[in-house]
Design an enzyme around this catalytic site. Structure first.
Site, PDB file in Angstrom:
ATOM      1  N   ASP A   1       0.675  -1.127   0.074  1.00  0.00           N
ATOM      2  CA  ASP A   1      -0.002   0.083   0.006  1.00  0.00           C
ATOM      3  C   ASP A   1       0.931   1.199  -0.064  1.00  0.00           C
ATOM      4  O   ASP A   1       1.686   1.340   0.940  1.00  0.00           O
ATOM      5  CB  ASP A   1      -0.933   0.149   1.120  1.00  0.00           C
ATOM      6  CG  ASP A   1      -1.934   0.976   1.259  1.00  0.00           C
ATOM      7  OD1 ASP A   1      -1.724   1.981   0.613  1.00  0.00           O
ATOM      8  OD2 ASP A   1      -2.775   0.822   2.042  1.00  0.00           O
ATOM      9  N   HIS A   2       0.812   1.934  -0.993  1.00  0.00           N
ATOM     10  CA  HIS A   2       1.793   2.998  -1.073  1.00  0.00           C
ATOM     11  C   HIS A   2       1.297   4.212  -0.079  1.00  0.00           C
ATOM     12  O   HIS A   2       2.280   5.322  -0.139  1.00  0.00           O
ATOM     13  CB  HIS A   2       1.724   3.696  -2.632  1.00  0.00           C
ATOM     14  CG  HIS A   2       2.935   4.264  -3.118  1.00  0.00           C
ATOM     15  ND1 HIS A   2       3.747   4.860  -2.446  1.00  0.00           N
ATOM     16  CD2 HIS A   2       3.477   4.178  -4.300  1.00  0.00           C
ATOM     17  CE1 HIS A   2       4.889   5.240  -3.265  1.00  0.00           C
ATOM     18  NE2 HIS A   2       4.645   4.834  -4.295  1.00  0.00           N
ATOM     19  N   ARG A   3       0.223   4.111   0.655  1.00  0.00           N
ATOM     20  CA  ARG A   3      -0.012   5.192   1.522  1.00  0.00           C
ATOM     21  C   ARG A   3       0.902   5.050   2.776  1.00  0.00           C
ATOM     22  O   ARG A   3       1.094   5.941   3.538  1.00  0.00           O
ATOM     23  CB  ARG A   3      -1.544   5.071   1.833  1.00  0.00           C
ATOM     24  CG  ARG A   3      -2.508   5.491   0.732  1.00  0.00           C
ATOM     25  CD  ARG A   3      -3.735   5.145   1.058  1.00  0.00           C
ATOM     26  NE  ARG A   3      -4.244   3.905   1.419  1.00  0.00           N
ATOM     27  CZ  ARG A   3      -5.311   3.251   1.861  1.00  0.00           C
ATOM     28  NH1 ARG A   3      -6.339   3.788   2.068  1.00  0.00           N
ATOM     29  NH2 ARG A   3      -5.404   2.119   2.124  1.00  0.00           N
TER      30      ARG A   3
ATOM     31  N   CYS B   1       3.925   3.541   2.778  1.00  0.00           N
ATOM     32  CA  CYS B   1       5.375   3.862   2.781  1.00  0.00           C
ATOM     33  C   CYS B   1       5.790   4.214   1.220  1.00  0.00           C
ATOM     34  O   CYS B   1       4.830   4.035   0.489  1.00  0.00           O
ATOM     35  CB  CYS B   1       6.080   2.420   3.262  1.00  0.00           C
ATOM     36  SG  CYS B   1       5.887   1.026   2.223  1.00  0.00           S
TER      37      CYS B   1
END
Length: 475
Positions: free
Chosen positions: A445-447, A449
């Site tokens: 999940d790019h949110r 890291c």
């Protein structure tokens, strides 16, 4: 007419996190049978597991609420039990003239341990909802039929509606000008709406002509019934093609529906990214062989070693052992690693969870993984073992594939995938050699890291696979 005061109505209990309904698989008792406290009375299937449900009351079975294949919402009546020597089937008031009262008590307390009966503990007596649920206004039986509003037939209980219409023969359309369709279950009403089935065109096969879930599913499977349910607007209905004669129609229910909903939600909410790397797993396989040669009575699997490596990586990069709380607008990093293991079963893809896996030794991980995956495939895991994961390990190499871009197990933040281990040419110390090579992929999940953290984690895992001795410095 006897007033029923002492019967116990056992409601379908809370079955765990996020589970609001269960499908009846098989009744283990029949009306008139005598049951004891904690005797299993029904087998139900939830979105997570097949569960034997024990009854907290003793006595004679007065009514079974629901037939095999029917979905019952949590908190709705499941079985009615009368004390021995008290009210029996012949002592009941007709449906619509008596409202059962339940003596509020905890019962045995052993119903689905960990989830509770959902209707105990207060000690007060209060009026329960009618067993025959009143249809909504637009489907209510007209007053001219002689059926009072709110009076119906409790499907599967054997009680009929006083003064109600004669049950039509199953499998056809309702007669023109007849009464409105008799629908008790809100699940049936919702299913019909979702599938575009006009309830007025159906003949109910339940007691007293009640339309059951099976009737809606049968109408969906039949091309003629499906087309009849589409309003005639003179325009083509895009995306509502009828099922052909040779088509197989599979209702999206149970575990399959939950999987579909969860994966769709993951794709909608999580901005996921996948990175991957090829690694030389020769050293990992040699390490496993050495461990198992030393103690053959307690073998360690490759999956257990990969789990140990993931735990080492999450200790170094805890940002991936987290989830995003969208309502609170925050990222929550978990104190413990609740490791999910993707397992393919006859009932669909399940992800059983090893809670606080970081506390287990490698041998304990191996034993826990073997026990958990076997129980998942047998369908014996309780719902609590299938929820609450914080990171998932997916060995899709067992299907003979090299790579994948898997969907994150919502609401987790990351998933490590492992491809098959095969012989491939590999350069070792400047020389070409044949090595055991596999592909690792990390979907995150790019949110939670950025690429630096995700790349650092995957590189750490890859280094430990290639040089298992590096694990010694981290355990």
């Amino acid at each position: 007419m006897t007033t029923v005061e002492r019967v116990q109505v056992f409601l379908l209990p809370d079955l765990g996190e996020g589970l609001s309904e269960a499908e009846i698989v098989e009744w283990r008792v029949a009306v008139g049978d005598v049951v004891t406290v904690d005797q299993t009375v029904v087998e139900v299937e939830t979105a997570k597991a097949v569960v034997d449900v024990p009854c907290p009351y003793a006595g004679r079975v007065v009514a079974l609420h629901g037939a095999a294949g029917e979905v019952r919402p949590v908190g709705q009546p499941l079985i009615t039990v009368a004390p021995l020597g008290g009210a029996g089937p012949d002592d009941q008031e007709p449906a619509g003239h008596a409202t059962y009262r339940e003596e509020e008590r905890a019962g045995s307390g052993n119903v689905l341990i960990g989830y509770g009966t959902g209707h105990g503990g207060s000690g007060r007596r209060r009026r329960r909802p009618r067993l025959a649920i009143a249809p909504e206004t637009d489907d209510r039986v007209p007053a001219s039929t002689g059926v009072p509003a709110g009076v119906g037939s409790a499907e599967g209980t054997g009680r009929t509606t006083p003064g109600g219409p004669t049950a039509p023969a199953p499998g056809g359309a309702a007669p023109a000008g007849g009464p409105a369709p008799l629908v008790i279950s809100p699940i049936v009403r919702r299913l019909a709406k979702e599938r575009g089935v006009d309830l007025a065109t159906l003949r109910g096969t339940g007691t007293g002509g009640v339309i059951r879930r099976a009737d809606v599913e049968a109408a969906t499977a039949a091309p003629a019934a499906r087309l009849a349910a589409v309003p005639d607007t003179g325009q083509a209905h895009v995306g509502l093609a009828p099922a052909g004669d040779g088509d197989v129609v599979i209702p999206l229910t149970g575990i399959r529906k939950v999987i579909a909903d969860k994966l769709s939600r993951s794709r909608r909410e999580i901005p996921e990214v996948t990175i991957w790397v090829d690694v030389d797993a020769t050293g990992l396989l040699e390490t496993r062989a050495a461990i198992n040669a030393a103690t053959p009575d307690a073998p360690v699997s490759v999956l257990a070693l990969l789990a140990r490596i993931c735990l080492s990586g999450l200790r170094r990069y805890p940002q991936l052992n987290a989830h995003v709380d969208t309502e609170g607008q925050r990222i929550v990093q978990s104190a413990g690693v609740h490791l999910g293991i993707a397992a393919q079963t006859d009932r669909g893809l399940l992800v059983p969870v090893l809670r606080d896996a970081q506390r287990l030794t490698t041998r304990e991980l191996a034993a826990a993984l073997a026990e958990t995956t076997a129980a998942a495939r047998a369908g014996t895991l309780p719902p609590a073992r299938l929820t609450g994961g914080t990171f998932t390990l997916n060995n899709y190499g067992v299907f003979g594939v090299d790579g994948s871009t898997p969907i994150i197990n919502h609401p987790e933040a990351a998933l490590l995938g492992v491809g098959r281990i095969v012989d491939k040419p590999w350069v070792v110390d400047g020389q070409l050699a044949v090595r055991k090579v596999t592909q690792l992929s990390l979907t995150f999940d790019h949110r939670v890291c950025d690429g630096g953290v995700a790349g650092g984690f995957l590189r750490h895992v890859a280094d430990c696979v290639e040089q298992p001795a590096l694990l010694v410095a981290n355990v």
